[in-house]
Write an enzyme that holds these catalytic residues in place. Structure first.
Site, PDB file in Angstrom:
ATOM      1  N   GLN A  90     -22.916  19.089  11.768  1.00 56.80           N
ATOM      2  CA  GLN A  90     -23.519  19.253  13.140  1.00 56.80           C
ATOM      3  C   GLN A  90     -24.425  20.454  13.182  1.00 56.80           C
ATOM      4  O   GLN A  90     -25.529  20.514  13.903  1.00 56.80           O
ATOM      5  CB  GLN A  90     -22.349  19.728  14.095  1.00 56.80           C
ATOM      6  CG  GLN A  90     -22.540  19.658  15.582  1.00 56.80           C
ATOM      7  CD  GLN A  90     -22.664  18.313  16.152  1.00 56.80           C
ATOM      8  OE1 GLN A  90     -22.626  17.314  15.425  1.00 56.80           O
ATOM      9  NE2 GLN A  90     -23.440  18.157  17.385  1.00 56.80           N
ATOM     10  N   SER A 147      -2.419  10.759   5.096  1.00 56.53           N
ATOM     11  CA  SER A 147      -1.726  11.879   5.713  1.00 56.53           C
ATOM     12  C   SER A 147      -0.352  11.483   6.288  1.00 56.53           C
ATOM     13  O   SER A 147       0.419  12.547   6.284  1.00 56.53           O
ATOM     14  CB  SER A 147      -2.896  12.199   6.962  1.00 56.53           C
ATOM     15  OG  SER A 147      -4.010  12.810   6.312  1.00 56.53           O
ATOM     16  N   GLY A 196       0.983  -1.365  -0.002  1.00 54.85           N
ATOM     17  CA  GLY A 196      -0.088  -0.015   0.054  1.00 54.85           C
ATOM     18  C   GLY A 196       0.992   1.225   0.061  1.00 54.85           C
ATOM     19  O   GLY A 196       1.406   1.552  -0.952  1.00 54.85           O
ATOM     20  N   SER A 197       1.079   1.869   1.166  1.00 52.54           N
ATOM     21  CA  SER A 197       1.871   2.913   1.341  1.00 52.54           C
ATOM     22  C   SER A 197       3.549   2.494   0.900  1.00 52.54           C
ATOM     23  O   SER A 197       4.170   3.554   0.409  1.00 52.54           O
ATOM     24  CB  SER A 197       1.807   3.289   2.975  1.00 52.54           C
ATOM     25  OG  SER A 197       0.784   3.681   3.449  1.00 52.54           O
ATOM     26  N   GLU A 211      -3.588   8.304  -2.708  1.00 52.88           N
ATOM     27  CA  GLU A 211      -2.595   9.129  -3.493  1.00 52.88           C
ATOM     28  C   GLU A 211      -1.703   9.344  -2.036  1.00 52.88           C
ATOM     29  O   GLU A 211      -1.169  10.577  -1.901  1.00 52.88           O
ATOM     30  CB  GLU A 211      -3.267  10.357  -4.135  1.00 52.88           C
ATOM     31  CG  GLU A 211      -4.161  10.138  -5.208  1.00 52.88           C
ATOM     32  CD  GLU A 211      -3.494   9.263  -6.357  1.00 52.88           C
ATOM     33  OE1 GLU A 211      -2.336   9.273  -6.435  1.00 52.88           O
ATOM     34  OE2 GLU A 211      -4.396   8.830  -7.212  1.00 52.88           O
TER      35      GLU A 211
HETATM   36  C1  LIG Z   1     -11.345   4.181  -2.522  1.00 52.67           C
HETATM   37  C2  LIG Z   1      -9.910   3.830  -2.698  1.00 52.67           C
HETATM   38  C3  LIG Z   1      -9.309   3.960  -4.062  1.00 52.67           C
HETATM   39  C4  LIG Z   1      -8.233   3.701  -4.394  1.00 52.67           C
HETATM   40  N1  LIG Z   1      -7.799   3.876  -5.742  1.00 52.67           N
HETATM   41  C5  LIG Z   1      -6.685   3.072  -6.108  1.00 52.67           C
HETATM   42  C6  LIG Z   1      -6.257   3.023  -7.411  1.00 52.67           C
HETATM   43  O1  LIG Z   1      -7.178   3.474  -8.630  1.00 52.67           O
HETATM   44  N2  LIG Z   1      -5.073   2.312  -7.740  1.00 52.67           N
HETATM   45  C7  LIG Z   1      -4.334   2.080  -6.779  1.00 52.67           C
HETATM   46  O2  LIG Z   1      -3.205   1.451  -6.996  1.00 52.67           O
HETATM   47  N3  LIG Z   1      -4.642   2.229  -5.489  1.00 52.67           N
HETATM   48  C8  LIG Z   1      -5.771   2.853  -5.157  1.00 52.67           C
HETATM   49  N4  LIG Z   1      -6.138   3.111  -3.660  1.00 52.67           N
HETATM   50  C9  LIG Z   1      -4.957   2.453  -2.908  1.00 52.67           C
HETATM   51  C10 LIG Z   1      -4.644   3.570  -1.999  1.00 52.67           C
HETATM   52  O3  LIG Z   1      -3.421   4.335  -2.567  1.00 52.67           O
HETATM   53  C11 LIG Z   1      -3.961   3.123  -0.699  1.00 52.67           C
HETATM   54  O4  LIG Z   1      -5.006   2.598   0.260  1.00 52.67           O
HETATM   55  C12 LIG Z   1      -3.068   4.021   0.281  1.00 52.67           C
HETATM   56  O5  LIG Z   1      -1.854   4.162  -0.531  1.00 52.67           O
HETATM   57  C13 LIG Z   1      -2.784   3.302   1.511  1.00 52.67           C
HETATM   58  O6  LIG Z   1      -2.383   1.958   1.469  1.00 52.67           O
HETATM   59  P1  LIG Z   1      -3.119   0.638   2.435  1.00 52.67           P
HETATM   60  O7  LIG Z   1      -4.415   1.137   2.170  1.00 52.67           O
HETATM   61  O8  LIG Z   1      -2.507  -0.401   1.880  1.00 52.67           O
HETATM   62  O9  LIG Z   1      -2.815   1.333   3.919  1.00 52.67           O
HETATM   63  P2  LIG Z   1      -1.244   1.024   4.499  1.00 52.67           P
HETATM   64  O10 LIG Z   1      -0.062   1.221   3.579  1.00 52.67           O
HETATM   65  O11 LIG Z   1      -1.387  -0.567   5.070  1.00 52.67           O
HETATM   66  O12 LIG Z   1      -1.330   1.883   5.823  1.00 52.67           O
HETATM   67  C14 LIG Z   1      -2.108   1.551   6.917  1.00 52.67           C
HETATM   68  C15 LIG Z   1      -1.889   2.659   7.910  1.00 52.67           C
HETATM   69  O13 LIG Z   1      -0.289   2.806   8.418  1.00 52.67           O
HETATM   70  C16 LIG Z   1       0.098   3.925   7.933  1.00 52.67           C
HETATM   71  N5  LIG Z   1       1.493   3.994   7.782  1.00 52.67           N
HETATM   72  C17 LIG Z   1       1.949   3.405   6.636  1.00 52.67           C
HETATM   73  N6  LIG Z   1       3.295   3.433   6.429  1.00 52.67           N
HETATM   74  C18 LIG Z   1       3.503   4.424   7.306  1.00 52.67           C
HETATM   75  C19 LIG Z   1       4.788   5.225   7.586  1.00 52.67           C
HETATM   76  N7  LIG Z   1       5.986   5.055   6.927  1.00 52.67           N
HETATM   77  N8  LIG Z   1       4.808   6.021   8.440  1.00 52.67           N
HETATM   78  C20 LIG Z   1       3.615   6.323   9.410  1.00 52.67           C
HETATM   79  N9  LIG Z   1       2.484   5.567   8.990  1.00 52.67           N
HETATM   80  C21 LIG Z   1       2.478   4.750   7.940  1.00 52.67           C
HETATM   81  C22 LIG Z   1      -0.926   4.530   7.012  1.00 52.67           C
HETATM   82  O14 LIG Z   1      -0.767   5.988   6.962  1.00 52.67           O
HETATM   83  C23 LIG Z   1      -2.267   4.047   7.417  1.00 52.67           C
HETATM   84  O15 LIG Z   1      -2.644   4.813   8.334  1.00 52.67           O
HETATM   85  C24 LIG Z   1      -7.432   3.455  -3.577  1.00 52.67           C
HETATM   86  C25 LIG Z   1      -7.810   3.307  -2.013  1.00 52.67           C
HETATM   87  C26 LIG Z   1      -9.212   3.365  -1.709  1.00 52.67           C
HETATM   88  C27 LIG Z   1      -9.504   3.345  -0.336  1.00 52.67           C
END
Ligand SMILES: Cc1cc2nc3c(=O)[nH]c(=O)nc-3n(C[C@H](O)[C@H](O)[C@H](O)COP(=O)(O)OP(=O)(O)OC[C@H]3O[C@@H](n4cnc5c(N)ncnc54)[C@H](O)[C@@H]3O)c2cc1C
Length: 388
Positions: free
Chosen positions: A336, A366, A130-131, A363
């Site tokens: 609210q 936060s 993800g991230s 994208e």
């Molecule tokens: C509705 C929706 C549409 C989307 N559309 C697309 C798309 O079209 N194509 C695509 O490829 N992706 C898409 N995404 C994916 C989106 O980009 C990811 O959900 C996002 O990048 C976060 O990854 P994750 O959900 O795996 O969370 P994780 O990376 O697992 O993160 C979980 C938590 O840990 C925190 N975290 C992770 N790493 C760190 C760090 N280094 N420091 C501090 N905190 C951290 C995060 O901030 C979060 O709070 C979409 C997501 C959603 C919800």
């Protein structure tokens, strides 16, 4: 220093507002009730995007787009952000990475996408990535003059409106070779696993896809091997700017609805606006929007081809962080002020409340934006954010 909008820019912004109110907003409840944009409504909306001159606003005229500057794109996106249920996505904005394709790829994908004849979706995220996209497991194995792609992608937005996917994969499984591929959705081996429901009601789906030995020709590779992130970087700048613009538009609409309601709603024999608690809440909303909008216009105005991309990248992270969190606070206050009516799905503020939550996640969350900002401060000093 002139901080006002030129008359051209005022006209463009007003036109986008009109498009949002006349074309998009009438579909809001239909999308909410159907949990998506019904097929029957799509051709009419597609035509409207073309008729209003909003087809491919983020690409050059040479590549089939409208040739708008980044600032002009921002003005349009701000107004479209007022629409709920992600109706702003009716207006396609083909991936920036297509700009770096070969002439043949531009002809086959970019130009028809700008004209609304084709549509693509972007697949980076995976169950384990993800991230941290370096954890991508999808591989593209070179095999003669083709590649075989295998892996699983999640959250693929607009898959059910697309006829091709830009897939981020590691060539030969090497994380140092992140690479993009243009894959038509009807290529054998692509399996739609499911399209789960999300908190927001969005016009299109967010699909989970399996790629099972999907064979694509070498000509499907977008850019060079290993350029996957480089080609996506510019996309991040535009996508984050777009999110910030949507957030400002959405927050403004929510505040307007709350402000109007506060004027007309009588409790204890007086308009609720006359209670200081409500008045202060509206004042806080207005102040927050003013701050976010000022930052949005300032950052968008400085993005020109001459400006250092790294600086832009650094500032757009702060912009996305601030505007998405600001809009979350504003819509919460607006709801609210509306009391129980704000909790009804037929109220735009309720829908915006759900819509805006994802802007702190996609994208780059936060937390990731803060990590980028922190890293930039370490590398370049606080001045990137404070001395400008
Ligand atoms: C509705 C929706 C549409 C989307 N559309 C697309 C798309 O079209 N194509 C695509 O490829 N992706 C898409 N995404 C994916 C989106 O980009 C990811 O959900 C996002 O990048 C976060 O990854 P994750 O959900 O795996 O969370 P994780 O990376 O697992 O993160 C979980 C938590 O840990 C925190 N975290 C992770 N790493 C760190 C760090 N280094 N420091 C501090 N905190 C951290 C995060 O901030 C979060 O709070 C979409 C997501 C959603 C919800």
């Amino acid at each position: 220093m002139d901080t006002g909008l030129s008359s051209e820019h005022q006209k463009l912004s007003a036109k986008a507002r009109e498009f949002c109110e006349q074309i998009l907003q009438p579909h809001e409840l239909e999308v909410e009730e159907n949990r998506g944009l019904p097929e029957a409504s799509r051709p009419e909306l597609r035509k409207a995007v073309c008729d209003w001159g909003f087809a491919g606003i983020n690409h050059s005229i040479e590549d089939g787009g409208q040739g708008y500057s980044i600032f002009e794109q921002m003005l349009i996106n701000e107004q479209l952000g007022r629409a709920t249920c992600g109706l702003w996505a009716v207006m396609w904005q083909p991936a920036i990475s297509l700009r770096f394709g070969t002439e043949e790829q531009k002809e086959q994908y970019l130009r028809p996408s700008c004209q609304g004849k084709r549509r693509g979706c972007f697949a980076i995220t995976e169950p384990e990535a993800g991230s941290d996209p370096r954890r991508v497991q999808t591989v593209a194995i070179a095999d003669g003059d083709s590649y075989r792609i295998t892996g699983e992608k999640w959250f693929v937005t607009s898959y059910n409106a697309s006829d091709y996917i830009i897939v981020h994969a590691h060539v030969d499984g090497d994380p140092d070779k992140p690479t993009l591929f243009l894959v038509d959705v009807d290529t054998p081996g692509i399996r739609h696993l499911r399209s789960p429901h999300f908190m927001h009601t969005f016009i299109f789906d967010h699909a989970e896809l399996a790629f099972e030995n999907v064979r694509v020709p070498a000509s499907a590779r977008l850019g060079e091997i290993g350029e996957g992130f480089a080609l996506t970087k510019d996309w991040f700048v535009e996508a984050r700017l777009q999110i910030a613009a949507h957030c400002v538009g959405a927050a403004t609409r929510a505040a307007e609805v709350a402000n109007d309601y506060a004027e007309g709603r009588i409790q204890f024999d007086q308009p609720i606006r006359d209670f200081q608690a409500i008045e202060f809440s509206i004042a806080d909303m207005a102040t927050e929007i003013m701050a976010g909008k000022s930052l949005l216009y300032r950052v968008a105005a400085e993005i020109t081809p001459e400006v250092d991309r790294k600086r832009i990248h650094a500032r757009v992270s702060a912009l996305k962080l601030f505007c998405s969190e600001m809009a979350g606070r504003v819509v919460d206050r607006a709801l609210q002020v509306l009391g129980g009516r704000g909790y009804m799905c037929e109220n735009p503020v309720e829908r915006l409340y759900r819509d805006l939550r994802v802007d702190r996640i996609w994208e780059g969350t936060s937390e990731i934006q803060r990590a980028i900002i922190g890293g930039q401060i370490k590398k370049r000093g606080l001045g990137v954010y404070t001395e400008w």
